[in-house]
Motif scaffolding. Structure first.
Motif, short mmCIF file in Angstrom:
data_model
loop_
_atom_site.label_atom_id
_atom_site.label_comp_id
_atom_site.label_asym_id
_atom_site.label_seq_id
_atom_site.Cartn_x
_atom_site.Cartn_y
_atom_site.Cartn_z
N ILE A 189 0.94 -1.75 -0.08
CA ILE A 189 -0.29 -0.31 0.26
C ILE A 189 0.75 1.00 -0.19
O ILE A 189 1.11 0.14 0.76
CB ILE A 189 -0.78 0.11 1.00
N ILE A 190 0.75 1.96 -1.23
CA ILE A 190 0.69 3.88 -1.08
C ILE A 190 0.67 4.44 0.03
O ILE A 190 -0.98 4.57 -1.19
CB ILE A 190 1.77 3.45 -2.49
N HIS A 191 0.51 4.87 0.69
CA HIS A 191 0.19 6.23 1.23
C HIS A 191 -0.27 7.34 0.56
O HIS A 191 -1.17 7.71 0.19
CB HIS A 191 0.53 6.58 2.56
N ARG A 192 0.50 7.87 -0.40
CA ARG A 192 0.64 9.15 -1.67
C ARG A 192 0.45 10.64 -1.08
O ARG A 192 0.37 11.57 -1.79
CB ARG A 192 -0.14 9.18 -2.41
N ASP A 193 0.52 10.24 0.44
CA ASP A 193 0.44 11.64 0.86
C ASP A 193 0.90 12.38 2.84
O ASP A 193 -0.26 12.79 3.22
CB ASP A 193 -1.27 12.34 0.86
N ILE A 194 2.02 11.55 2.17
CA ILE A 194 2.71 12.10 3.96
C ILE A 194 3.07 13.37 3.96
O ILE A 194 3.67 13.90 2.86
CB ILE A 194 4.13 11.05 3.48
N LYS A 195 2.20 14.46 4.69
CA LYS A 195 2.86 15.21 5.14
C LYS A 195 2.35 15.49 6.84
O LYS A 195 2.05 15.02 7.50
CB LYS A 195 2.55 16.67 4.20
N PRO A 196 3.32 17.07 7.22
CA PRO A 196 2.74 16.88 8.26
C PRO A 196 1.87 17.03 8.92
O PRO A 196 1.06 16.16 9.61
CB PRO A 196 3.89 18.37 9.31
N SER A 197 0.43 17.62 7.91
CA SER A 197 -0.50 17.57 8.74
C SER A 197 -1.80 16.09 8.68
O SER A 197 -2.64 16.29 9.36
CB SER A 197 -2.06 18.40 8.17
N ASN A 198 -1.09 14.82 7.94
CA ASN A 198 -1.38 13.86 8.08
C ASN A 198 -0.48 12.80 9.23
O ASN A 198 -0.55 11.65 8.84
CB ASN A 198 -0.81 13.18 6.57
N LEU A 199 -0.05 13.41 9.77
CA LEU A 199 1.29 13.21 11.45
C LEU A 199 0.53 13.22 12.40
O LEU A 199 0.67 15.25 12.78
CB LEU A 199 2.42 12.92 10.91
N MET A 200 -0.15 12.76 13.03
CA MET A 200 -0.56 13.09 14.65
C MET A 200 0.26 12.82 15.72
O MET A 200 0.70 11.90 16.14
CB MET A 200 -1.62 12.00 14.62
N ARG A 201 0.37 14.24 16.58
CA ARG A 201 1.05 13.25 17.66
C ARG A 201 0.07 12.65 18.34
O ARG A 201 -0.88 13.78 19.36
CB ARG A 201 2.20 14.78 18.19
N ARG A 202 0.46 11.79 19.10
CA ARG A 202 -0.98 11.92 19.79
C ARG A 202 -0.89 11.91 21.26
O ARG A 202 0.68 12.04 22.01
CB ARG A 202 -0.22 10.27 20.18
N ASP A 203 -1.82 12.26 22.48
CA ASP A 203 -1.76 13.30 24.00
C ASP A 203 -0.87 12.35 24.82
O ASP A 203 -0.62 12.18 25.68
CB ASP A 203 -2.84 13.94 24.08
N SER A 204 -1.64 10.77 24.63
CA SER A 204 -1.12 9.87 25.36
C SER A 204 0.23 9.07 26.00
O SER A 204 0.71 9.02 26.78
CB SER A 204 -2.29 8.38 25.07
N ASP A 205 1.05 9.83 23.93
CA ASP A 205 2.05 8.69 24.69
C ASP A 205 2.95 10.07 23.63
O ASP A 205 4.18 9.11 23.67
CB ASP A 205 2.34 7.26 24.41
N SER A 206 2.64 10.96 23.13
CA SER A 206 3.26 11.44 22.51
C SER A 206 3.99 10.22 21.25
O SER A 206 4.74 11.21 20.22
CB SER A 206 5.17 12.05 23.02
N ARG A 207 3.89 9.39 20.45
CA ARG A 207 3.87 8.68 20.18
C ARG A 207 3.01 9.11 18.38
O ARG A 207 2.66 10.20 18.41
CB ARG A 207 3.41 7.42 19.76
N ILE A 208 4.01 9.26 17.16
CA ILE A 208 3.06 9.58 15.81
C ILE A 208 2.19 8.54 15.51
O ILE A 208 2.37 7.92 15.45
CB ILE A 208 4.90 9.43 14.60
N VAL A 209 1.68 9.43 15.14
CA VAL A 209 0.30 8.15 14.32
C VAL A 209 -0.55 8.74 13.08
O VAL A 209 -0.46 9.68 12.83
CB VAL A 209 -0.86 8.59 15.05
N LEU A 210 -0.08 7.73 11.47
CA LEU A 210 -0.52 7.67 10.34
C LEU A 210 -1.83 8.01 9.77
O LEU A 210 -2.83 6.92 10.20
CB LEU A 210 0.57 7.17 9.34
N ILE A 211 -2.11 9.47 9.64
CA ILE A 211 -3.61 9.15 8.83
C ILE A 211 -3.29 9.53 7.39
O ILE A 211 -3.07 10.44 7.30
CB ILE A 211 -4.64 10.75 10.69
N ASP A 212 -5.22 9.77 7.37
CA ASP A 212 -5.23 10.09 6.11
C ASP A 212 -5.30 9.17 4.62
O ASP A 212 -4.20 9.67 4.09
CB ASP A 212 -5.91 11.64 5.76
#
Length: 349
Positions: A143-166
């Motif tokens: 699977i190719i995400h095709r739209d990785i950018k800062p606004s699609n990378l979330m910093r999760r509050d619970s543990d400060s880990r990165i989550v890939l969205i969209d």
């Protein structure tokens, strides 16, 4: 706008989160579960009513649903909660990620207009490692995400880990200028500056995502948007090194990630992850343990003197013990012997 609507009699729409060319995203609550937990509802809403565009948008919307379902076991990809078709409308219901996207860290709202934030090298290494760790699971399923950018990378509050969205590749399928011609043309899916040349031409590959991740890393280091960075007129490579002081190891990895020729890049997230892993491990501060007590060194030349000293010490110790044990006896007071009185006879008269 569907604020106030309850979809499928369950997901109540609270507010609009965002919108693009092919859809809208809403904050909702699940009224079938205790405490009404919040979630995200994506609504398919193309700006064109042309049959071909609608069918393509629906197909890609369903594909996003399949992607999220297949990747749902990854704890840093939003879980798909429902795929709904109701009254000829299409909705995706996803897990809500409590946190903020990286665009707020790169360009904080209260600092916009000023110089962008620049991450330290250690922070960038950790950021790249976190993104590639998620992307490896995505690439393992081709699977190719095709739209990785800062606004699609979330910093999760619970543990400060990165989550890939969209995973919605339906955002920019066709350019608006081609709708009226009846000859829709595939356009780059992604955001300018993060999109490599082969993706611009409609031929994305796994390493196209690597290019985007590399540009996110360069933006974090330099504080400059990717589309604002110059390119070499001959090689078309991104010119960025002179903007920041960085170690040769990290610079080499970033350069390879954003090569103009896709064949010269890391071909998958796993390859890039293996390259960055040694830097990530070395940037972690080790736990400092308390040093073990050092034993005094033994000088063999002093052994005879040591033995004599020990014997003498032992003799003195025994003497002291003996004295202490017998001390009361020494202090005992003997009665002074009284003289014997012999009675004398009276003289006879």
């Amino acid at each position: 706008m569907i604020v106030g609507l309850t979809i499928k009699g369950r997901y109540h729409i609270i507010s609009l989160l965002g919108q693009g060319g092919f859809g809208e995203t809403y904050l909702a609550e699940d009224r079938d579960l205790p405490n009404h937990p919040r979630c995200v509802v994506k609504r398919l809403q193309p700006q064109s009513n042309e049959p071909f565009v609608l069918e393509t948008a629906k197909r890609l919307f369903k594909r996003e649903s399949e992607y999220l379902y297949n990747l749902g076991k990854h704890d840093r990809i939003p879980q798909l909660l429902a795929d709904i078709e109701e009254n000829q409308e299409f909705y995706l219901v996803q897990e809500l990620i409590e946190g903020h996207d990286l665009s707020e860290e790169f360009n904080p709202p209260h600092q916009r207009g000023a110089q962008a934030v620049q991450f330290s090298e250690k922070e960038v290494i950790q950021l790249l490692y976190d993104i590639l760790e998620i992307l490896r699971s995505v690439h393992q399923q081709n699977i190719i995400h095709r739209d990785i950018k800062p606004s699609n990378l979330m910093r999760r509050d619970s543990d400060s880990r990165i989550v890939l969205i969209d995973f919605g590749a339906v955002k920019e399928i066709y350019s608006q200028s081609n709708y009226s011609t009846g000859q829709p043309q595939t356009v780059p899916i992604g955001t300018p500056g993060y999109v490599p040349s082969e993706q611009e031409k409609g031929h994305p590959k796994l390493c196209s995502d690597i290019y985007a991740v590399g540009m996110v890393g360069i933006q974090a280091l330099t504080g400059i948007f990717p589309h604002e960075l110059p390119k070499d007129s001959q090689t078309l490579e991104v010119i960025w090194r002179e903007r920041v002081s960085v170690s040769p190891q990290l610079a080499g990895i970033l350069d390879k990630m954003v090569r103009y020729q896709w064949q010269q890049r890391y071909q998958s997230a796993d390859q890039a992850l293996q390259a960055i892993k040694p830097l990530a491990l070395s940037s972690v501060s080790p736990t400092v343990a308390s040093p073990a007590p050092r034993l005094p060194s033994l000088n063999l030349s002093k052994i005879p003197k040591m033995l004599i000293g020990l014997v003498g010490l032992g003799f003195v110790t025994l003497t002291v013990i003996f004295v202490v044990q017998n001390f009361p006896h020494f202090l005992r007071i003997q009665p002074y012997p009284q003289p014997t009185v012999t009675p004398t006879q009276e003289p006879v008269l």
